[in-house]
Design a protein around this motif. Structure first.
Motif, mmCIF file in Angstrom:
data_model
loop_
_atom_site.group_PDB
_atom_site.id
_atom_site.type_symbol
_atom_site.label_atom_id
_atom_site.label_comp_id
_atom_site.label_asym_id
_atom_site.label_seq_id
_atom_site.Cartn_x
_atom_site.Cartn_y
_atom_site.Cartn_z
ATOM 1 N N MET A 123 0.857 -1.183 0.000
ATOM 2 C CA MET A 123 0.000 0.000 0.000
ATOM 3 C C MET A 123 0.892 1.230 0.000
ATOM 4 S SD MET A 123 -1.245 0.426 3.958
ATOM 5 C CE MET A 123 -1.895 -1.218 4.136
ATOM 6 N N PHE A 124 0.336 2.329 -0.451
ATOM 7 C CA PHE A 124 1.059 3.593 -0.458
ATOM 8 C C PHE A 124 0.290 4.611 0.372
ATOM 9 C CE2 PHE A 124 2.094 1.492 -4.493
ATOM 10 C CZ PHE A 124 3.460 1.369 -4.327
ATOM 11 N N LYS A 125 1.014 5.595 0.873
ATOM 12 C CA LYS A 125 0.391 6.614 1.709
ATOM 13 C C LYS A 125 0.742 7.992 1.176
ATOM 14 C CE LYS A 125 -0.143 7.959 6.565
ATOM 15 N NZ LYS A 125 0.346 7.736 7.954
ATOM 16 N N PHE A 126 -0.272 8.848 1.113
ATOM 17 C CA PHE A 126 -0.064 10.237 0.726
ATOM 18 C C PHE A 126 -0.882 11.093 1.682
ATOM 19 C CE2 PHE A 126 -0.586 14.090 -1.852
ATOM 20 C CZ PHE A 126 0.727 14.294 -2.239
ATOM 21 N N GLY A 127 -0.188 11.885 2.501
ATOM 22 C CA GLY A 127 -0.887 12.591 3.574
ATOM 23 C C GLY A 127 -1.374 11.584 4.597
ATOM 24 N N GLY A 223 11.972 -2.609 -0.216
ATOM 25 C CA GLY A 223 10.538 -2.800 -0.251
ATOM 26 C C GLY A 223 9.863 -1.542 -0.786
ATOM 27 N N ALA A 224 8.584 -1.669 -1.130
ATOM 28 C CA ALA A 224 7.837 -0.554 -1.713
ATOM 29 C C ALA A 224 6.676 -0.179 -0.801
ATOM 30 C CB ALA A 224 7.300 -0.937 -3.092
ATOM 31 N N GLY A 225 6.460 1.113 -0.631
ATOM 32 C CA GLY A 225 5.295 1.567 0.115
ATOM 33 C C GLY A 225 5.476 1.535 1.612
ATOM 34 N N GLU A 226 4.355 1.308 2.309
ATOM 35 C CA GLU A 226 4.320 1.408 3.759
ATOM 36 C C GLU A 226 4.564 0.058 4.442
ATOM 37 O OE1 GLU A 226 3.904 4.468 5.294
ATOM 38 O OE2 GLU A 226 4.157 5.078 3.205
ATOM 39 N N PHE A 227 4.968 0.150 5.709
ATOM 40 C CA PHE A 227 5.110 -1.016 6.607
ATOM 41 C C PHE A 227 6.089 -2.064 6.074
ATOM 42 C CE2 PHE A 227 0.550 0.288 7.461
ATOM 43 C CZ PHE A 227 0.846 0.957 8.646
ATOM 44 N N THR A 228 7.119 -1.617 5.365
ATOM 45 C CA THR A 228 8.117 -2.576 4.879
ATOM 46 C C THR A 228 8.867 -3.238 6.026
ATOM 47 O OG1 THR A 228 9.685 -0.743 4.600
ATOM 48 C CG2 THR A 228 8.426 -1.414 2.671
#
Length: 237
Positions: A123-127, A223-228
């Motif tokens: 998953m990705f996070k923006f703000g 890793g990519a995105g969040e919580f890697t």
């Protein structure tokens, strides 16, 4: 230089009361080495429980020279001498260790199409918002930030610093085959996607393509995105 170790281990003593393969939790297989800067993948299997005498894989990516030296030495010695190790309530031994470094990727020809396989939910996070889609802008925005934090001053870092962030928005998603997974991280429910995606760089100016290729290769290690740090966002290229 970034290094990743692919480690095959075998369960030699099974905890019958707790056989669950724990995913998306902080874990440390290197308790005696101190607090090192590493990214540890999930156990790479579809199994939900450990089985006696069965082999499994994990990937350990080292983001600093200190981590590479200590973990590389530890893995080789533990494998050579058959050291018995406690991991996720099981007793294991290392059977096989393979080293992969950034040169394995950077020596490849620069590509217009990058195929990414997302092995663990991403998953990705923006703000304050989470996004469960393979958005190349959000993917590379975080990856470039991590790259700049880790790499020393020099040509490679300057190459990444020279890429305007809006360029990431020009990358197209050419083909996509993903599915959404429900997961629990830090006692909260989240959603993430897994599957394969093709990112198309053909509309990117040539002078930026090498740097963008290197960012994708770099994300193999981080890793990519969040919580890697919990094993999410693990990829293959």
């Amino acid at each position: 230089m970034l290094y990743s170790f692919l480690v095959r281990f075998k369960v030699i003593e099974l905890n019958e009361e707790n056989r669950v393969i724990e995913k998306f939790k902080e874990k440390n297989i290197f308790k005696n080495l101190g607090n090192l800067d590493v990214v540890l993948s999930n156990v790479l299997t579809r199994d939900r429980e450990y089985s006696l005498n069965k082999s499994y894989f994990i990937r350990v990516s080292c983001l600093t020279l200190e981590a590479r030296q200590k973990i590389g030495s530890y893995l080789i010695k533990a494998q050579t001498f058959g050291e018995e190790i406690e991991f996720q309530n099981q007793k294991i031994v290392f059977e096989y260790v393979r080293k992969i470094d950034l040169e394995d990727f950077s020596n490849l020809q620069m590509k217009n199409i990058i195929n990414i396989r997302f092995l663990s939910p991403t998953m990705f996070k923006f703000g304050d918002e989470y996004y469960i889609e393979p958005n190349p802008y959000l993917y590379l925005l975080k990856t470039s930030k991590k790259f700049i934090e880790l790499f020393p001053e020099g040509d490679i870092k300057n190459e990444i610093l020279g890429i305007p962030k809006y360029i990431f928005k020009n990358i197209k998603v050419k083909n996509m085959d993903i599915k959404i997974k429900n997961i629990r991280v830090k006692d909260r429910k989240h959603k993430g996607f897994i599957g394969e995606v093709e990112f198309d760089l053909s509309s990117i100016e040539d002078k930026f393509k090498k740097g963008i290729n290197n960012l994708f290769y770099f994300s193999y290690f981080t890793g990519a995105g969040e919580f890697t740090e919990f094993g999410m966002g693990q990829i293959e290229i």
